[in-house]
Scaffold this motif. Structure first.
Motif, PDB file in Angstrom:
ATOM      1  N   TRP A 163       0.829  -1.208   0.000  1.00 49.85           N
ATOM      2  CA  TRP A 163       0.000   0.000   0.000  1.00 49.85           C
ATOM      3  C   TRP A 163       0.865   1.262   0.000  1.00 49.85           C
ATOM      4  O   TRP A 163       0.504   2.256  -0.635  1.00 49.85           O
ATOM      5  CB  TRP A 163      -0.933  -0.021   1.208  1.00 49.85           C
ATOM      6  N   GLU A 166       1.906   1.806  -3.526  1.00 52.99           N
ATOM      7  CA  GLU A 166       0.804   2.360  -4.321  1.00 52.99           C
ATOM      8  C   GLU A 166       0.604   3.835  -3.997  1.00 52.99           C
ATOM      9  O   GLU A 166       0.358   4.648  -4.902  1.00 52.99           O
ATOM     10  CB  GLU A 166      -0.476   1.572  -4.037  1.00 52.99           C
ATOM     11  N   LEU A 167       0.723   4.197  -2.728  1.00 48.14           N
ATOM     12  CA  LEU A 167       0.594   5.591  -2.331  1.00 48.14           C
ATOM     13  C   LEU A 167       1.705   6.431  -2.960  1.00 48.14           C
ATOM     14  O   LEU A 167       1.453   7.536  -3.452  1.00 48.14           O
ATOM     15  CB  LEU A 167       0.643   5.713  -0.809  1.00 48.14           C
ATOM     16  N   VAL A 169       3.237   5.952  -5.698  1.00 52.24           N
ATOM     17  CA  VAL A 169       2.907   6.149  -7.118  1.00 52.24           C
ATOM     18  C   VAL A 169       1.858   7.245  -7.263  1.00 52.24           C
ATOM     19  O   VAL A 169       1.970   8.136  -8.117  1.00 52.24           O
ATOM     20  CB  VAL A 169       2.409   4.829  -7.741  1.00 52.24           C
ATOM     21  N   ASP A 170       0.833   7.211  -6.420  1.00 49.92           N
ATOM     22  CA  ASP A 170      -0.214   8.244  -6.464  1.00 49.92           C
ATOM     23  C   ASP A 170       0.385   9.641  -6.245  1.00 49.92           C
ATOM     24  O   ASP A 170      -0.067  10.621  -6.844  1.00 49.92           O
ATOM     25  CB  ASP A 170      -1.268   7.985  -5.377  1.00 49.92           C
ATOM     26  N   LEU A 171       1.404   9.725  -5.358  1.00 50.87           N
ATOM     27  CA  LEU A 171       2.013  11.004  -5.026  1.00 50.87           C
ATOM     28  C   LEU A 171       3.165  11.374  -5.962  1.00 50.87           C
ATOM     29  O   LEU A 171       3.808  12.401  -5.770  1.00 50.87           O
ATOM     30  CB  LEU A 171       2.530  10.975  -3.587  1.00 50.87           C
ATOM     31  N   ARG A 172       3.400  10.518  -6.954  1.00 48.74           N
ATOM     32  CA  ARG A 172       4.479  10.733  -7.938  1.00 48.74           C
ATOM     33  C   ARG A 172       5.838  10.797  -7.256  1.00 48.74           C
ATOM     34  O   ARG A 172       6.723  11.554  -7.664  1.00 48.74           O
ATOM     35  CB  ARG A 172       4.220  11.998  -8.762  1.00 48.74           C
ATOM     36  N   TYR A 222      -4.373   6.162   3.415  1.00 50.26           N
ATOM     37  CA  TYR A 222      -4.468   5.568   2.068  1.00 50.26           C
ATOM     38  C   TYR A 222      -5.574   4.533   2.011  1.00 50.26           C
ATOM     39  O   TYR A 222      -5.710   3.684   2.906  1.00 50.26           O
ATOM     40  CB  TYR A 222      -3.147   4.910   1.676  1.00 50.26           C
ATOM     41  N   ALA A 225      -7.658   2.474  -4.689  1.00 48.98           N
ATOM     42  CA  ALA A 225      -8.600   3.190  -5.553  1.00 48.98           C
ATOM     43  C   ALA A 225      -9.950   2.494  -5.656  1.00 48.98           C
ATOM     44  O   ALA A 225     -10.999   3.143  -5.627  1.00 48.98           O
ATOM     45  CB  ALA A 225      -7.988   3.386  -6.934  1.00 48.98           C
ATOM     46  N   ARG A 228     -12.411   3.157  -2.586  1.00 46.47           N
ATOM     47  CA  ARG A 228     -12.711   4.516  -2.142  1.00 46.47           C
ATOM     48  C   ARG A 228     -14.198   4.828  -2.284  1.00 46.47           C
ATOM     49  O   ARG A 228     -14.906   4.181  -3.045  1.00 46.47           O
ATOM     50  CB  ARG A 228     -11.863   5.518  -2.928  1.00 46.47           C
ATOM     51  N   ASP A 257      -3.067  17.576  -0.065  1.00 45.23           N
ATOM     52  CA  ASP A 257      -2.868  18.175  -1.379  1.00 45.23           C
ATOM     53  C   ASP A 257      -3.970  19.207  -1.575  1.00 45.23           C
ATOM     54  O   ASP A 257      -5.156  18.873  -1.564  1.00 45.23           O
ATOM     55  CB  ASP A 257      -2.937  17.081  -2.451  1.00 45.23           C
ATOM     56  N   ASN A 260      -6.830  18.527  -4.061  1.00 40.50           N
ATOM     57  CA  ASN A 260      -7.719  17.375  -3.893  1.00 40.50           C
ATOM     58  C   ASN A 260      -8.911  17.786  -3.039  1.00 40.50           C
ATOM     59  O   ASN A 260      -8.859  17.738  -1.810  1.00 40.50           O
ATOM     60  CB  ASN A 260      -6.970  16.215  -3.227  1.00 40.50           C
TER      61      ASN A 260
END
Length: 284
Positions: A163, A166-167, A169-172, A222, A225, A228, A257, A260
């Protein structure tokens, strides 16, 4: 009256002896330096003596602001006026220091980034706009999702790392998160809580940093996806926020963010109130 003066050192203990009280005086606003310095002093291997440049601004014998520059060469600052930011930029460039970026409250980071560009020609790029929230009166979600929270244990480590990947990646974020690298990541020093459905399936998580100066930062939160929209993040954030207060935290904070609207609305509903805007700049 003596002029304001920046004192620089690479000695973390000397730095904290002079600046520790200042940092603890505003734990919500100073949450990042407090947690970072705590990690460097308490986690084996997290800090290499001599690798970090520390600075404190002294006026009339009192610390008024601080910075630190770790090996990443990203500067972290506490609030400064535009004039103070310019003076610091001049001081650092005059000593030949290089920077990869700056992170601070929006006004300070922007003033310093503009000053750095004036004195070096380097172009600053805003990475993301952020908000800093502080918990006021905790308001549990309504409706509340079915399920329960539980602490993340050793048996959950593989899922926790998955996880966190994955987070990232979401946050670049370009980081490696696996068993070998875990201890060196920003995720390692936190304690985590899962939210599980009634059948025991983990569906969301929240982490918290160790308490420092009565302050706890919730980070990260987190939910995968495909899970959610069911209120799981609200439920697990409520649980870790309540636990932090029960453990004696007088300040519970988190970053979001700014772009968001979903997460910002969520934390507002839970009783978090925005206290500052934040800005990380990259120097290209």
């Amino acid at each position: 009256m003596l002029p304001d003066t920046w004192f620089l050192t690479d000695d973390i203990e000397d730095f904290l002896a002079h600046a520790g009280g200042f940092l603890r005086s505003r734990p919500a606003l100073h949450n990042t330096p407090l947690t970072t310095l705590h990690k460097w002093r308490s986690q084996p291997g997290a800090f290499t003596p001599g690798s970090v440049l520390f600075g404190r601004l002294e006026s009339a014998g009192e610390t008024q602001a601080i910075f630190y520059r770790p090996p990443t060469h990203r500067l972290t600052l506490t609030p400064l006026s535009a004039e103070q930011a310019d003076t610091l930029a001049v001081h650092l460039t005059g000593l030949g220091h290089t920077l990869a970026g700056v992170t601070a409250d929006h006004d300070t980071a922007t003033a310093f980034a503009e000053a750095w560009q004036r004195h070096t020609g380097v172009t600053p790029t805003l990475r993301v706009r952020m908000h800093l929230y502080r918990l006021d009166t905790l308001t549990p979600p309504n409706p509340h999702p079915d399920g329960h929270s539980r602490p993340v244990g050793r048996q959950d480590h593989d899922q926790l790392m998955r996880w966190c990947r994955e987070l990232a990646v979401d946050l670049r974020e370009t980081v490696t998160i696996d068993a070998a690298s875990w201890a060196s990541t920003r995720f390692a020093e936190k304690s985590y809580t899962f939210w599980e459905t009634a059948d025991g399936t983990p569906v969301s998580m929240a982490g918290v940093n160790p308490m420092v100066a009565g302050m706890v930062r919730v980070d990260p939160v987190y939910t995968p996806a495909h899970l959610r929209g069911h209120g799981y993040a609200a439920a697990v954030t409520t649980e870790v926020s309540r636990a932090a207060r029960a453990a004696g935290a007088t300040e519970v904070v988190l970053y979001t963010d700014a772009g968001n609207p979903t997460s910002n609305a969520l934390y507002t509903r839970l009783g978090y109130r925005r206290i500052a805007d934040w800005a990380p700049y990259d120097f290209v």
